[in-house]
Every structure is written in structure tokens, then in C-alpha cells.
Design a protein around this motif. Structure first.
Motif, PDB file in Angstrom:
ATOM      1  N   ILE A 185       7.442 -15.029 -17.063  1.00 35.00           N
ATOM      2  CA  ILE A 185       6.389 -14.708 -16.099  1.00 35.00           C
ATOM      3  C   ILE A 185       5.137 -15.516 -16.423  1.00 35.00           C
ATOM      4  CG2 ILE A 185       4.907 -12.852 -15.238  1.00 35.00           C
ATOM      5  CD1 ILE A 185       7.282 -10.946 -15.958  1.00 35.00           C
ATOM      6  N   THR A 186       4.575 -16.143 -15.400  1.00 41.22           N
ATOM      7  CA  THR A 186       3.360 -16.950 -15.582  1.00 41.22           C
ATOM      8  C   THR A 186       2.129 -16.076 -15.387  1.00 41.22           C
ATOM      9  OG1 THR A 186       3.207 -17.573 -13.252  1.00 41.22           O
ATOM     10  CG2 THR A 186       4.572 -18.993 -14.679  1.00 41.22           C
ATOM     11  N   ASP A 187       0.982 -16.614 -15.785  1.00 38.30           N
ATOM     12  CA  ASP A 187      -0.281 -15.892 -15.610  1.00 38.30           C
ATOM     13  C   ASP A 187      -0.562 -15.607 -14.131  1.00 38.30           C
ATOM     14  OD1 ASP A 187      -0.463 -16.205 -18.314  1.00 38.30           O
ATOM     15  OD2 ASP A 187      -2.269 -17.451 -18.293  1.00 38.30           O
ATOM     16  N   ASP A 188      -0.331 -16.614 -13.282  1.00 40.50           N
ATOM     17  CA  ASP A 188      -0.585 -16.444 -11.851  1.00 40.50           C
ATOM     18  C   ASP A 188       0.326 -15.382 -11.238  1.00 40.50           C
ATOM     19  OD1 ASP A 188      -2.579 -18.359 -11.876  1.00 40.50           O
ATOM     20  OD2 ASP A 188      -1.235 -19.994 -11.280  1.00 40.50           O
ATOM     21  N   GLN A 189       1.605 -15.396 -11.645  1.00 40.20           N
ATOM     22  CA  GLN A 189       2.534 -14.384 -11.140  1.00 40.20           C
ATOM     23  C   GLN A 189       2.098 -12.994 -11.580  1.00 40.20           C
ATOM     24  OE1 GLN A 189       6.152 -16.006 -12.876  1.00 40.20           O
ATOM     25  NE2 GLN A 189       6.995 -16.399 -10.827  1.00 40.20           N
ATOM     26  N   GLU A 208      -6.873 -11.346 -19.046  1.00 41.91           N
ATOM     27  CA  GLU A 208      -7.714 -11.275 -20.245  1.00 41.91           C
ATOM     28  C   GLU A 208      -7.150 -12.112 -21.375  1.00 41.91           C
ATOM     29  OE1 GLU A 208      -8.485  -7.299 -21.580  1.00 41.91           O
ATOM     30  OE2 GLU A 208     -10.279  -7.180 -20.351  1.00 41.91           O
ATOM     31  N   SER A 209      -5.814 -12.056 -21.540  1.00 37.84           N
ATOM     32  CA  SER A 209      -5.190 -12.846 -22.593  1.00 37.84           C
ATOM     33  C   SER A 209      -3.760 -13.168 -22.202  1.00 37.84           C
ATOM     34  CB  SER A 209      -5.209 -12.094 -23.939  1.00 37.84           C
ATOM     35  OG  SER A 209      -4.393 -10.945 -23.871  1.00 37.84           O
ATOM     36  N   SER A 210      -3.271 -14.225 -22.816  1.00 34.37           N
ATOM     37  CA  SER A 210      -1.924 -14.663 -22.492  1.00 34.37           C
ATOM     38  C   SER A 210      -1.365 -15.461 -23.652  1.00 34.37           C
ATOM     39  CB  SER A 210      -1.962 -15.525 -21.223  1.00 34.37           C
ATOM     40  OG  SER A 210      -0.682 -16.030 -20.933  1.00 34.37           O
ATOM     41  N   ASP A 211      -0.148 -15.132 -24.062  1.00 31.83           N
ATOM     42  CA  ASP A 211       0.541 -15.926 -25.077  1.00 31.83           C
ATOM     43  C   ASP A 211       2.025 -15.968 -24.734  1.00 31.83           C
ATOM     44  OD1 ASP A 211       1.730 -13.546 -26.090  1.00 31.83           O
ATOM     45  OD2 ASP A 211       0.101 -13.244 -27.510  1.00 31.83           O
ATOM     46  N   ALA A 212       2.847 -16.437 -25.639  1.00 29.08           N
ATOM     47  CA  ALA A 212       4.275 -16.621 -25.369  1.00 29.08           C
ATOM     48  C   ALA A 212       5.020 -15.300 -25.214  1.00 29.08           C
ATOM     49  CB  ALA A 212       4.915 -17.450 -26.478  1.00 29.08           C
ATOM     50  N   GLU A 213       4.415 -14.200 -25.646  1.00 26.36           N
ATOM     51  CA  GLU A 213       5.103 -12.913 -25.596  1.00 26.36           C
ATOM     52  C   GLU A 213       4.513 -11.933 -24.600  1.00 26.36           C
ATOM     53  OE1 GLU A 213       5.259 -11.377 -29.555  1.00 26.36           O
ATOM     54  OE2 GLU A 213       6.311 -13.131 -30.320  1.00 26.36           O
ATOM     55  N   GLN A 214       3.191 -12.014 -24.384  1.00 24.60           N
ATOM     56  CA  GLN A 214       2.541 -10.972 -23.600  1.00 24.60           C
ATOM     57  C   GLN A 214       1.375 -11.522 -22.779  1.00 24.60           C
ATOM     58  OE1 GLN A 214       0.176  -7.898 -25.711  1.00 24.60           O
ATOM     59  NE2 GLN A 214       1.656  -6.457 -24.837  1.00 24.60           N
ATOM     60  N   ILE A 215       1.232 -10.970 -21.594  1.00 31.23           N
ATOM     61  CA  ILE A 215       0.066 -11.252 -20.746  1.00 31.23           C
ATOM     62  C   ILE A 215      -0.661  -9.928 -20.547  1.00 31.23           C
ATOM     63  CG2 ILE A 215      -0.736 -12.004 -18.467  1.00 31.23           C
ATOM     64  CD1 ILE A 215       1.830 -13.682 -18.241  1.00 31.23           C
ATOM     65  N   VAL A 216      -1.981  -9.963 -20.654  1.00 30.52           N
ATOM     66  CA  VAL A 216      -2.788  -8.770 -20.404  1.00 30.52           C
ATOM     67  C   VAL A 216      -3.657  -9.041 -19.182  1.00 30.52           C
ATOM     68  CG1 VAL A 216      -4.504  -7.165 -21.291  1.00 30.52           C
ATOM     69  CG2 VAL A 216      -2.837  -8.197 -22.856  1.00 30.52           C
ATOM     70  N   VAL A 217      -3.428  -8.245 -18.145  1.00 28.43           N
ATOM     71  CA  VAL A 217      -4.226  -8.342 -16.927  1.00 28.43           C
ATOM     72  C   VAL A 217      -5.135  -7.120 -16.884  1.00 28.43           C
ATOM     73  CG1 VAL A 217      -4.173  -8.341 -14.395  1.00 28.43           C
ATOM     74  CG2 VAL A 217      -2.448  -9.620 -15.672  1.00 28.43           C
ATOM     75  N   ALA A 218      -6.436  -7.381 -16.687  1.00 31.48           N
ATOM     76  CA  ALA A 218      -7.405  -6.292 -16.597  1.00 31.48           C
ATOM     77  C   ALA A 218      -7.789  -6.089 -15.142  1.00 31.48           C
ATOM     78  CB  ALA A 218      -8.640  -6.608 -17.419  1.00 31.48           C
ATOM     79  N   TYR A 219      -7.874  -4.832 -14.764  1.00 31.21           N
ATOM     80  CA  TYR A 219      -8.356  -4.465 -13.433  1.00 31.21           C
ATOM     81  C   TYR A 219      -9.605  -3.625 -13.638  1.00 31.21           C
ATOM     82  CZ  TYR A 219      -8.730  -1.358  -9.370  1.00 31.21           C
ATOM     83  OH  TYR A 219      -9.193  -0.609  -8.324  1.00 31.21           O
ATOM     84  N   ARG A 220     -10.706  -4.104 -13.081  1.00 31.73           N
ATOM     85  CA  ARG A 220     -11.956  -3.347 -13.144  1.00 31.73           C
ATOM     86  C   ARG A 220     -12.029  -2.539 -11.856  1.00 31.73           C
ATOM     87  NH1 ARG A 220     -16.941  -1.638 -11.033  1.00 31.73           N
ATOM     88  NH2 ARG A 220     -18.479  -1.588 -12.657  1.00 31.73           N
ATOM     89  N   SER A 221     -11.881  -1.245 -11.987  1.00 30.70           N
ATOM     90  CA  SER A 221     -11.827  -0.349 -10.846  1.00 30.70           C
ATOM     91  C   SER A 221     -13.211  -0.147 -10.247  1.00 30.70           C
ATOM     92  CB  SER A 221     -11.258   0.997 -11.293  1.00 30.70           C
ATOM     93  OG  SER A 221     -11.361   1.956 -10.274  1.00 30.70           O
ATOM     94  N   ASP A 239       5.248  -7.801 -20.812  1.00 27.89           N
ATOM     95  CA  ASP A 239       6.176  -8.600 -21.617  1.00 27.89           C
ATOM     96  C   ASP A 239       6.650  -9.745 -20.724  1.00 27.89           C
ATOM     97  OD1 ASP A 239       8.735  -9.614 -22.607  1.00 27.89           O
ATOM     98  OD2 ASP A 239       8.686  -7.944 -24.026  1.00 27.89           O
ATOM     99  N   VAL A 240       6.346 -10.995 -21.110  1.00 31.47           N
ATOM    100  CA  VAL A 240       6.643 -12.133 -20.236  1.00 31.47           C
ATOM    101  C   VAL A 240       8.136 -12.397 -20.075  1.00 31.47           C
ATOM    102  CG1 VAL A 240       4.436 -13.262 -20.656  1.00 31.47           C
ATOM    103  CG2 VAL A 240       6.392 -13.849 -22.078  1.00 31.47           C
ATOM    104  N   GLN A 241       8.954 -11.923 -20.991  1.00 31.63           N
ATOM    105  CA  GLN A 241      10.402 -12.136 -20.896  1.00 31.63           C
ATOM    106  C   GLN A 241      11.060 -11.090 -19.998  1.00 31.63           C
ATOM    107  OE1 GLN A 241      11.959 -14.783 -22.215  1.00 31.63           O
ATOM    108  NE2 GLN A 241      10.024 -15.489 -23.063  1.00 31.63           N
ATOM    109  N   THR A 242      10.783  -9.827 -20.249  1.00 28.04           N
ATOM    110  CA  THR A 242      11.475  -8.744 -19.546  1.00 28.04           C
ATOM    111  C   THR A 242      10.729  -8.240 -18.316  1.00 28.04           C
ATOM    112  OG1 THR A 242      10.415  -6.999 -20.845  1.00 28.04           O
ATOM    113  CG2 THR A 242      12.475  -7.938 -21.717  1.00 28.04           C
ATOM    114  N   GLY A 243       9.401  -8.394 -18.297  1.00 27.33           N
ATOM    115  CA  GLY A 243       8.600  -7.864 -17.206  1.00 27.33           C
ATOM    116  C   GLY A 243       8.162  -6.425 -17.423  1.00 27.33           C
TER     117      GLY A 243
END
Length: 173
Positions: free
Chosen positions: A79-83, A115-128, A139-143
Motif C-alpha cells: 500500500i502506498t501513501d497516496d492509497q 504523519e509517517s511512513s516506512d516499509a512496514e507501516q503508514i500512519v494517517v492522521a485525521y484531524r476531526s 500495515d502496508v503488506q496486509t492492509g
């Protein structure tokens, strides 16, 4: 007592005779004929060996093909950052359809960012719009995705919400 011993001895002798073999035909259950032995000539053996070699070559080719396909699939399935960003936005709007109008309005402060992205994990922040910061750990591999929430002045830090889902269900293809 002697009668019992004599009786047991006679009984054992009768049983031994009854259990003994009469001839080789009785070794086969049901009285079937003796098994047949098939003798292959040299040409049959060569054909069989050639067929076995062809099967082994085919299996090796299939295994190599499967390995290449799984490597390609693994590279394509990350999974990419944009996805991730797009899928989390879609997920949030599906959970609360009013967010779409709020995001387009200047009356509310809400946004999504990686917020952050590496080979294992992407962290997306939502400011409500409520000022809560909700983070989606992907998890970028499994979703597989889990959610945390931080509300300034209310919670001491990030707390897991217990919400889990697979982001692949929200990725547009």
C-alpha cells in the motif's frame, strides 16, 4: 484338577492343528488366485523414465513461475501513501457522510495527512472537526488497520479505540 489340565492340553492341540497351514493357496484371503507379477521389458522402462523426467521439468517450471508471480504480487500489493490517504478519507466519509460537506466548507477545521511512513507501516492522521486527532495505523503488506484517538485536554495520550478494519476494502482501483 488333572482332568482340567488334560482338557486344556487337548483343546490347545486341536486349536494348533486348526490354525496350521494346509498349503500356500490358503495364505490369500478369500481363496483368490496367486498375485500376478508383471515384467516390463527395457523399452517400457525407458518410456516410464522419460515420462517421469518430463513431469519433473514441468513441476520445476510451474514452481519457478509461481515464485515469480508471488514476488510480483507482493511488490504490487504494498500500500502506498497516496492509497492509504485516499482510503482513510473514503472510510471516514462512509462512517460519517456529513464529513464530505464539512471538508469542503470553511466553517470546519478538519483534514487528513500522512504523519509517517516506512516499509512496514503508514500512519494517517485525521484531524476531526471536534479537534480530536484520530490516527490510523496501517500495515502496508496486509492492509490491517487499527485506530487510536487523542483529544487534547480530555485524554492523557493516544488511546486505542478498538476499531479495526482492512484498508484494502476502501482502496479504489
Amino acid at each position: 484338577m488333572k482332568k482340567r489340565v488334560l482338557f486344556l492340553a487337548c483343546l490347545m492341540a486341536v486349536m494348533a492343528v486348526a490354525c496350521g497351514k494346509k498349503d500356500d493357496q490358503e495364505d490369500i484371503i478369500g481363496g483368490a488366485d496367486e498375485p500376478t507379477t508383471i515384467v516390463l521389458d527395457a523399452s517400457d522402462t525407458e518410456d516410464t523414465q522419460q515420462q517421469e523426467e518430463e513431469v519433473e521439468e514441468t513441476e520445476d517450471t510451474v514452481e519457478e513461475s509461481d515464485a515469480e508471480t508471488s514476488e510480483e504480487a507482493t511488490a504490487d500489493d504494498v500500500i502506498t501513501d497516496d492509497q492509504a490517504l485516499s482510503a482513510i478519507r473514503k472510510y471516514c466519509i462512509q462512517q460519517n457522510p456529513d464529513l464530505e460537506d464539512m471538508a469542503e466548507s470553511d466553517d470546519y477545521t478538519l483534514y487528513w495527512n500522512v504523519e509517517s511512513s516506512d516499509a512496514e507501516q503508514i500512519v494517517v492522521a485525521y484531524r476531526s472537526y471536534t479537534a480530536a486527532i484520530i490516527r490510523y495505523y496501517i500495515d502496508v503488506q496486509t492492509g490491517d488497520t487499527y485506530v487510536t484517538e487523542f483529544v487534547s485536554g480530555i485524554t492523557d495520550g493516544e488511546e486505542k479505540t478498538g476499531e479495526n478494519f482492512n484498508i484494502r476494502d476502501y482502496i479504489e482501483e
